[in-house]
Design a protein around this motif. Structure first.
Motif, short mmCIF file in Angstrom:
data_model
loop_
_atom_site.label_atom_id
_atom_site.label_comp_id
_atom_site.label_asym_id
_atom_site.label_seq_id
_atom_site.Cartn_x
_atom_site.Cartn_y
_atom_site.Cartn_z
N GLY A 14 16.11 47.98 1.51
CA GLY A 14 16.29 49.42 1.70
C GLY A 14 15.04 50.19 1.34
N ILE A 15 14.46 49.86 0.19
CA ILE A 15 13.24 50.55 -0.25
C ILE A 15 12.09 50.22 0.69
CG2 ILE A 15 11.55 50.72 -2.12
CD1 ILE A 15 13.90 50.08 -4.05
N ALA A 16 11.98 48.96 1.08
CA ALA A 16 10.91 48.54 1.99
C ALA A 16 11.01 49.23 3.34
CB ALA A 16 10.94 47.02 2.17
N SER A 17 12.23 49.47 3.81
CA SER A 17 12.40 50.12 5.12
C SER A 17 11.77 51.51 5.11
CB SER A 17 13.88 50.20 5.49
OG SER A 17 14.58 51.15 4.70
N VAL A 18 11.91 52.21 4.00
CA VAL A 18 11.32 53.55 3.87
C VAL A 18 9.81 53.47 3.70
CG1 VAL A 18 11.22 55.63 2.45
CG2 VAL A 18 13.44 54.54 2.93
N VAL A 19 9.37 52.60 2.79
CA VAL A 19 7.93 52.50 2.51
C VAL A 19 7.17 52.04 3.75
CG1 VAL A 19 6.19 51.26 1.17
CG2 VAL A 19 8.27 52.07 0.05
N SER A 67 10.07 48.09 10.08
CA SER A 67 10.88 48.75 9.06
C SER A 67 12.37 48.76 9.40
CB SER A 67 10.39 50.19 8.84
OG SER A 67 10.74 51.03 9.94
N PHE A 68 12.69 48.76 10.69
CA PHE A 68 14.10 48.83 11.07
C PHE A 68 14.81 47.50 10.88
CE2 PHE A 68 12.38 52.62 13.06
CZ PHE A 68 13.31 53.55 12.61
N GLY A 69 14.08 46.40 10.86
CA GLY A 69 14.68 45.12 10.49
C GLY A 69 15.16 45.16 9.06
N THR A 188 14.98 67.17 7.21
CA THR A 188 16.11 66.40 6.68
C THR A 188 15.83 64.90 6.73
OG1 THR A 188 17.22 66.44 8.85
CG2 THR A 188 17.84 68.15 7.26
N GLY A 189 14.89 64.50 7.59
CA GLY A 189 14.49 63.10 7.62
C GLY A 189 13.93 62.63 6.29
N TRP A 190 13.21 63.53 5.61
CA TRP A 190 12.67 63.18 4.29
C TRP A 190 13.79 63.02 3.27
CZ3 TRP A 190 7.82 61.65 4.04
CH2 TRP A 190 6.94 62.08 5.04
N LEU A 191 14.82 63.86 3.37
CA LEU A 191 15.98 63.72 2.49
C LEU A 191 16.70 62.40 2.75
CD1 LEU A 191 17.46 67.34 2.66
CD2 LEU A 191 16.01 66.35 0.88
N TRP A 192 16.75 62.00 4.01
CA TRP A 192 17.34 60.71 4.40
C TRP A 192 16.59 59.56 3.74
CZ3 TRP A 192 20.67 57.36 6.25
CH2 TRP A 192 20.26 56.25 6.99
N PHE A 193 15.27 59.60 3.76
CA PHE A 193 14.47 58.55 3.13
C PHE A 193 14.74 58.48 1.62
CE2 PHE A 193 11.06 59.14 6.61
CZ PHE A 193 11.68 58.19 7.40
N ILE A 194 14.79 59.65 0.99
CA ILE A 194 15.05 59.70 -0.45
C ILE A 194 16.42 59.12 -0.76
CG2 ILE A 194 15.47 61.26 -2.40
CD1 ILE A 194 13.35 63.15 -1.11
N ILE A 201 18.58 51.62 -5.15
CA ILE A 201 18.46 51.42 -6.60
C ILE A 201 19.82 51.52 -7.28
CG2 ILE A 201 17.47 52.35 -8.73
CD1 ILE A 201 15.10 53.34 -6.99
N SER A 202 20.60 52.52 -6.88
CA SER A 202 21.91 52.74 -7.50
C SER A 202 22.87 51.59 -7.26
CB SER A 202 22.51 54.04 -6.95
OG SER A 202 23.81 54.25 -7.45
#
Length: 218
Positions: A14-19, A67-69, A188-194, A201-202
């Motif tokens: 999940g984190i890697a997909s965003v990064v 990233s989508f994988g 809102t795309g940035w909020l999606w990434f966050i 993490i949660s």
């Protein structure tokens, strides 16, 4: 692979997909990636696509596709981790569709970049860029639907902050999608990434936090 290791792996996805997506985006921009929107005029589109794409643009596009994988792995895991069931199936299906449409959108843009600087007419360039942008707007609806399903699941599993934040971002995204030439949908795309990073993490920490709480109670 035990459950704890599995959780860490999928949370990392999940984190890697965003990064990886953001790195790909910024590498592409730094390399001269064309910047057009639904509001761009044919002359603006022709100007942006007058020069051929450099190597950095292709490196960025490659990273974004990768990233989508990672996102697919995260979406399936998160849907199950939040409780599964019917809502989990909906979240998983919508997450998969979001990734598929995003890949198609990127491939359309790759085709446009491939033809950039090779005499593509302004009208054709405008049509193709509008198709790419329309697909992008479609992904806003899809990740909003994913967030609604995931948010409802989070609420049923007593993850109130994660659930309400997902629902709030989803509703804001749907408002932005209604006016796609406005910048709200982009932001809102940035909020999606966050949210994806936070959820990763949660959910990875969830079992350990509950285990610790049980140990303290005993």
């Amino acid at each position: 692979m035990n459950e704890r290791t599995q959780d860490r792996f999928f949370a990392a996805c999940g984190i890697a997909s965003v990064v990886v997506e953001l790195v790909g985006l910024f590498v592409g921009i730094a390399g001269g990636r064309a910047f057009v929107t639904l509001a761009s005029s044919p002359s603006k589109v022709a100007h942006e696509l007058a020069k051929p794409a450099g190597t950095a643009v292709w490196v960025g596009a490659y990273l974004e596709l990768l990233s989508f994988g990672a996102f697919l792995a995260f979406a399936v895991w998160a849907s199950a981790k939040l409780g599964g069931g019917l809502l989990g199936s909906v979240a998983r299906s919508v997450g998969t569709t979001y990734a598929a449409v995003s890949v198609v959108s990127l491939c359309v843009w790759d085709a446009i970049e491939f033809r950039a600087g090779h005499g593509m007419g302004a009208q054709l360039a405008t049509v193709l860029s509008n198709v790419g942008e329309a697909l992008l707007v479609g992904t806003w609806f899809l990740f909003a639907f994913f967030l609604l399903a995931a948010g409802a699941l989070a609420l049923t599993s007593a993850r109130r902050a994660l659930g309400w934040s997902a629902i709030g971002i989803a509703l804001l995204t749907l408002v932005g999608a209604g006016v796609p030439t406005n910048d709200l949908g982009q932001w809102t795309g940035w909020l999606w990434f966050i949210w994806v990073v936070w959820a990763s993490i949660s959910l990875a920490r969830g079992e350990r936090v509950r285990a610790a709480a049980v140990a303290v109670a005993q």
